[in-house]
Design a protein around this motif. Structure first.
Motif, short mmCIF file in Angstrom:
data_model
loop_
_atom_site.label_atom_id
_atom_site.label_comp_id
_atom_site.label_asym_id
_atom_site.label_seq_id
_atom_site.Cartn_x
_atom_site.Cartn_y
_atom_site.Cartn_z
N LYS A 1 0.69 -1.19 -0.07
CA LYS A 1 -0.15 -0.03 0.10
C LYS A 1 1.01 1.16 -0.04
O LYS A 1 1.42 1.76 1.22
CB LYS A 1 -1.00 0.07 1.21
CG LYS A 1 -2.00 1.13 1.13
CD LYS A 1 -2.89 1.27 2.59
CE LYS A 1 -3.65 0.04 2.65
NZ LYS A 1 -4.35 -0.14 3.98
N ALA B 1 0.24 8.08 -0.46
CA ALA B 1 -0.65 8.91 -1.33
C ALA B 1 0.79 9.70 -1.96
O ALA B 1 1.54 10.29 -1.44
CB ALA B 1 -1.50 9.92 -0.66
N GLU C 1 2.04 10.68 -6.50
CA GLU C 1 2.37 9.97 -7.89
C GLU C 1 3.81 10.04 -8.01
O GLU C 1 4.50 10.69 -7.62
CB GLU C 1 1.34 10.75 -8.84
CG GLU C 1 2.17 12.49 -9.02
CD GLU C 1 1.60 13.04 -9.99
OE1 GLU C 1 2.12 14.05 -10.77
OE2 GLU C 1 0.15 13.32 -9.93
N VAL D 1 -0.36 6.77 -9.71
CA VAL D 1 -1.03 7.67 -8.83
C VAL D 1 -1.58 6.76 -7.52
O VAL D 1 -2.44 5.78 -7.83
CB VAL D 1 -2.10 8.46 -9.25
CG1 VAL D 1 -2.80 9.39 -8.22
CG2 VAL D 1 -1.49 9.27 -10.48
N SER D 2 -1.26 7.13 -6.55
CA SER D 2 -1.72 6.23 -5.09
C SER D 2 -2.73 7.25 -4.19
O SER D 2 -2.03 8.37 -4.27
CB SER D 2 -0.69 5.65 -4.38
OG SER D 2 -1.22 5.14 -3.40
N ASP D 3 -3.78 6.94 -3.84
CA ASP D 3 -4.47 7.55 -2.91
C ASP D 3 -4.15 7.13 -1.44
O ASP D 3 -4.83 7.90 -0.68
CB ASP D 3 -5.98 7.42 -3.04
CG ASP D 3 -6.51 5.79 -2.75
OD1 ASP D 3 -5.57 5.27 -2.77
OD2 ASP D 3 -7.63 5.57 -3.14
N LYS E 1 -4.93 4.84 0.26
CA LYS E 1 -5.88 3.84 1.13
C LYS E 1 -6.04 2.52 0.48
O LYS E 1 -6.57 1.73 1.32
CB LYS E 1 -7.19 4.57 0.94
CG LYS E 1 -7.19 6.02 1.48
CD LYS E 1 -8.53 6.72 1.26
CE LYS E 1 -8.39 8.43 1.47
NZ LYS E 1 -9.77 8.95 1.23
N SER E 2 -5.63 2.35 -0.73
CA SER E 2 -5.92 1.01 -1.29
C SER E 2 -4.65 0.39 -1.79
O SER E 2 -3.49 1.18 -2.20
CB SER E 2 -6.90 1.31 -2.48
OG SER E 2 -7.12 0.11 -3.09
N ASN F 1 -4.81 -1.03 -4.65
CA ASN F 1 -4.94 -0.89 -6.15
C ASN F 1 -4.54 0.69 -6.59
O ASN F 1 -5.04 1.57 -5.62
CB ASN F 1 -6.35 -1.27 -6.60
CG ASN F 1 -6.79 -2.41 -6.34
OD1 ASN F 1 -5.74 -3.52 -6.55
ND2 ASN F 1 -7.90 -2.88 -5.94
N PRO F 2 -4.00 0.73 -7.56
CA PRO F 2 -3.64 2.41 -7.97
C PRO F 2 -4.78 3.19 -8.29
O PRO F 2 -5.83 2.70 -8.91
CB PRO F 2 -2.64 2.02 -9.10
CG PRO F 2 -3.29 0.76 -9.85
CD PRO F 2 -3.70 0.01 -8.68
N TYR F 3 -4.79 4.35 -7.78
CA TYR F 3 -5.92 5.29 -8.27
C TYR F 3 -5.84 5.53 -9.63
O TYR F 3 -7.08 5.68 -10.26
CB TYR F 3 -5.71 6.58 -7.29
CG TYR F 3 -6.77 7.63 -7.90
CD1 TYR F 3 -8.02 7.51 -7.23
CD2 TYR F 3 -6.39 8.69 -8.67
CE1 TYR F 3 -8.89 8.49 -7.49
CE2 TYR F 3 -7.44 9.66 -8.93
CZ TYR F 3 -8.46 9.57 -8.25
OH TYR F 3 -9.45 10.75 -8.75
N ARG F 4 -4.72 5.82 -10.43
CA ARG F 4 -4.58 5.89 -12.00
C ARG F 4 -3.13 5.10 -12.12
O ARG F 4 -2.31 5.14 -11.45
CB ARG F 4 -4.42 7.20 -12.05
CG ARG F 4 -4.43 7.51 -13.60
CD ARG F 4 -4.61 8.77 -14.27
NE ARG F 4 -4.82 8.99 -15.71
CZ ARG F 4 -4.34 10.15 -16.45
NH1 ARG F 4 -3.90 11.08 -15.64
NH2 ARG F 4 -4.57 10.19 -17.53
#
Length: 372
Positions: free
Chosen positions: A197, A200, A202, A219-221, A223-224, A226-229
């Motif tokens: 994880k 947050a 990019e 790009v990571s938020d 929180k997850s 999985n990548p945000y983008r």
């Protein structure tokens, strides 16, 4: 070190594929057979390492999936010795070949400034004299520890790009020998969790693939797992932008040589342009076909109404209520009446034709409201 060896073996295998197909497109069939022969040796080394010939998946977080098998390093060095001799064979066939020179020299000339403005990378960019190689500029793996040169072109034509890749063969062999001879002892995989994880933010990181700059934007938020983008910057898609500039002023026969000198993979090219170049034309074609079918159906309906009016009845033979089933009745009647097929005619065509006529009839019922 092992990653570097695998990456350079892949560069050699990729350049073998490029050289064989590029030469075949221009007319040198023998080189294709020779290059694929050596490429098989490189793929055999991948297969011995991990069981796969193309997707060996050694670039992963934390290290390598496997250590090298016993004797593998010796086989790699033997392959380097073999490959050096084969390169001389390739160049004997091509480098001073009169036909090869006519098909590649002064074909697709592009300056370094133009190549940079178009976003070219890899051998197409270095063939125009621009010194940009991520193995030197932004080294990954163990490239910073090895001594190697970055070949550059002087004229920026197809022949220069050919020479660049031929020199890269030898530089890859040079890197592999240094990595194998200096291979350190120790574990090949660190202790990392199965799921990561990242914080947050990019990031963008690229490597020098055989065809050019292969970059990944993430790009990571925070929180997850999985990548945000996530986006991939493929070298083939970017290098293909220069094709229009390269083909200007040349013959149609030169297009195959210029596509080969870029060394594209269509799987990289179609990803971003698929919607615009494939799906949109297909959608337009589907709309046009449906419009034609509806128009034909409407004309058939109007024809039947005119005939019915002339005969003072709602529809020919009154098939169904108010004659709405007449469009189905006609092709079914033709299908059942096999005796009307001429003796010397093609029975399949005479049988298939009324079956095909059912299609606009079904469209008819789908789009036209029937009633009294």
């Amino acid at each position: 070190y092992i990653r570097t060896v695998l990456a350079e073996l892949q560069r050699i295998a990729s350049h073998c594929l490029w050289l064989g197909t590029h030469a075949m497109d221009i007319g040198a069939m023998t080189v294709l057979l020779y290059a694929f022969r050596e490429r098989e040796f490189a793929l055999d080394l991948f297969e011995e390492y991990c069981g796969a010939r193309l997707t060996y998946n050694s670039m992963r977080v934390g290290g390598l999936p496997l250590d090298i098998p016993p004797g593998w390093d010796t086989k790699v060095l033997s392959f380097c010795d073999l490959m050096e001799g084969k390169l001389n064979e390739y160049e004997t066939l091509l480098t001073n070949n009169r036909i090869w020179l006519q098909r590649t020299r002064n074909v697709g000339v592009i300056s370094g400034e133009e190549a940079t403005s178009l976003g070219l990378c890899g051998p197409p960019l270095r063939g125009s004299g621009v010194s940009r190689d991520l193995r030197k500029d932004e080294p990954n793996a163990a490239y910073s520890e090895f001594d190697f040169d970055v070949p550059l072109g002087t004229h920026g034509d197809t022949y220069d790009r050919y020479l660049i890749r031929m020199d890269e063969f030898r530089e890859s062999i040079r890197i592999i020998r240094q990595a194998v001879e200096g291979l350190p002892e120790g574990p090949v995989m660190g202790k990392v969790p199965r799921l990561l994880k990242p914080p947050a933010g990019e990031t963008y990181h690229a490597i020098e693939s055989p065809k050019g700059e292969l970059g990944y934007f993430l790009v990571s938020d925070g929180k997850s797992t999985n990548p945000y983008r996530f986006r991939v910057r493929p070298p083939s898609f970017c290098n293909l932008q220069g094709l229009k500039r390269l083909v200007t002023g040349h013959l149609v026969a030169d297009v195959v040589a210029l596509i080969g000198t870029i060394d594209i993979v269509l799987g990289e090219v179609e990803r971003s342009a698929m919607v615009e170049t494939i799906l949109v034309p297909l959608l337009k074609a589907a709309v046009l076909i449906n419009a034609i079918l509806v128009s034909v159906t409407f004309l058939v309906l109007m024809e039947r109404k005119v005939i019915a009016w002339a005969q003072s009845r709602l529809g020919p033979m009154r098939a169904g209520p108010y004659g709405v089933l007449q469009a189905l009745a006609d092709p079914i009647k033709l299908i059942l009446k096999e005796d009307i097929t001429p003796a010397k005619a093609d029975k399949y065509i005479f049988t298939l034709a009324p079956i095909l006529s059912l299609v606009p009839a079904l469209v008819d019922y789908a789009v036209i409201p029937y009633g009294p």
